[in-house]
Scaffold this motif. Structure first.
Motif, PDB file in Angstrom:
ATOM      1  N   ARG A 151       0.444  -1.381   0.019  1.00  0.00           N
ATOM      2  CA  ARG A 151      -0.015  -0.182  -0.316  1.00  0.00           C
ATOM      3  C   ARG A 151       0.795   1.445  -0.060  1.00  0.00           C
ATOM      4  N   SER A 153       0.696   4.156   1.353  1.00  0.00           N
ATOM      5  CA  SER A 153       0.022   4.813   2.444  1.00  0.00           C
ATOM      6  C   SER A 153       1.040   3.782   3.632  1.00  0.00           C
ATOM      7  N   THR A 154       1.477   3.294   3.191  1.00  0.00           N
ATOM      8  CA  THR A 154       3.153   2.452   4.014  1.00  0.00           C
ATOM      9  C   THR A 154       3.787   2.206   3.918  1.00  0.00           C
TER      10      THR A 154
END
Length: 291
Positions: A151, A153-154
Motif C-alpha cells: 500500500r 500509505s505505508t
C-alpha cells in the motif's frame, strides 16, 4: 620567461578542470540532442522533434505525481537525516569509553551496498514472513500482519525511513569533522561564564557548524534526489506507480517503455532542477555568511 605566481595555481588545476568539464558537458550535450530528436527504442535518431519530448513528459499524468513525491522524498530524507545526525555526532564527539567502537558501528552501514540494504529491508517488511511484523506481533502491538509494501500509505513512508537510516552515517561523518575543528578553549570559556549545554550549543556549536551543515545539505540533496536503489529494490515504484519518484520514472521511460527521447528530456529537466537549487542555496548561504 617565468610564469606569474598568480597564474600558476590556475595552470595546475586546468587539466583536471578540462577533464571534468568533458566528462560532464559531453553527456549533457548528447542528452540535449536526443531530447530534441525523435528516437526509436534502439537509440537511433529519426530527425528533429523540437520540444515534443518535453511536452510529452509534462502532459504525462504520472510525471506530476513523481515530481511531487520526489520533493517529499528528498526533503523528508535530507532533513530527517540532519535532525538525527546532529545529536548522534554530538554524542560521538564526547570522550567516553568505547567511543571508537561506537563510531565504527554508526559508520558501518555506509560501507554496505545500498541495494543490499534495500533488499534486506524488503525481506524485513514482507507482509507475511517479515521480521517487522513478527516483532510487532511478539510485542502485542498488532494482531494481524501489515502489508507494508503493498500500500502506498505505508510503503512510501517506510522507504523514506530507510533513506534516513542509510543517510545518517555520511551526514554524521561530516558533522564529526566539523565538531573536531571547533577549539576546546571556546567551550571552556563558556563554562567559566556559566553557560549551560543548550546555550553552548546555540551560541558556539551551531554557528561554527553552519558551513558543515551547508555541505551536508547540498550533498545529501543531490545524492537523495538521484537515489534509485531503495525504491526500485523494494517496490519498483509500485503499487500502481504510487511510490515512483523522478529517477525511477526516468528508468521506466527509458528502459521499460523504450521512450529514450522523453527519458533524455526528463534527465535534462532533473539536472536543471538540481543545478538551480544548488546555485540558489549556495548564493543564499554565502550571502548570510557575509553578514
Amino acid at each position: 620567461m617565468t610564469r606569474s605566481p598568480v597564474t600558476n595555481p590556475y595552470l595546475l588545476v586546468l587539466p583536471g578542470f578540462l577533464l571534468a568539464a568533458f566528462i560532464i558537458l559531453w553527456p549533457l550535450y548528447q542528452l540535449g540532442v536526443i531530447s530534441l530528436s525523435e528516437v526509436n527504442r534502439f537509440g537511433q535518431l529519426r530527425g528533429f522533434a523540437g520540444f515534443d519530448n518535453y511536452v510529452a513528459v509534462f502532459t504525462d499524468r504520472e510525471f506530476l505525481g513523481a515530481l511531487w513525491r520526489t520533493f517529499i522524498w528528498t526533503f523528508g530524507i535530507v532533513f530527517g537525516a540532519l535532525i538525527v545526525s546532529v545529536p548522534v555526532a554530538l554524542v560521538l564527539n564526547e570522550d567516553f569509553y568505547g567511543r571508537s567502537i561506537a563510531r565504527v558501528i554508526v559508520m558501518l552501514p555506509w560501507a554496505v551496498s545500498l541495494t543490499m540494504t534495500a533488499i534486506v529491508w524488503r525481506w524485513a517488511l514482507n507482509g507475511e514472513s517479515g521480521m517487522l511484523n513478527s516483532g510487532l506481533r511478539a510485542l502485542g502491538l498488532i494482531d494481524t500482519n501489515i502489508q507494508w509494501l503493498a500500500r502506498a500509505s505505508t510503503a512510501f513512508p517506510m522507504q523514506i525511513l530507510i533513506g534516513i537510516l542509510v543517510t545518517i552515517p555520511f551526514t554524521t561523518t561530516i558533522f564529526l569533522g566539523g565538531l573536531s575543528s571547533i577549539p576546546d578553549d571556546l567551550y571552556e570559556a563558556a563554562r567559566l561564564e556559566g553557560a549551560n549545554r543548550w546555550q553552548t550549543f546555540r551560541r558556539i556549536t551551531l554557528p561554527l557548524m553552519r558551513p558543515f551543515l551547508n555541505i551536508a545539505l547540498v550533498l545529501n540533496m543531490i545524492y537523495v534526489f538521484n537515489s534509485f536503489p531503495i525504491i526500485w529494490a523494494t517496490t519498483q515504484g509500485g503499487p500502481a506507480n504510487s511510490t515512483d519518484i523522478l529517477v525511477t520514472y526516468l528508468y521506466k521511460l527509458g528502459f521499460r517503455f523504450g521512450k529514450l527521447g522523453e527519458a533524455s528530456a526528463l534527465s535534462i529537466m532533473m539536472f536543471a532542477l538540481l543545478l538551480a537549487f544548488t546555485i540558489a542555496y549556495v548564493a543564499l548561504a554565502m550571502r548570510s555568511e557575509r553578514r
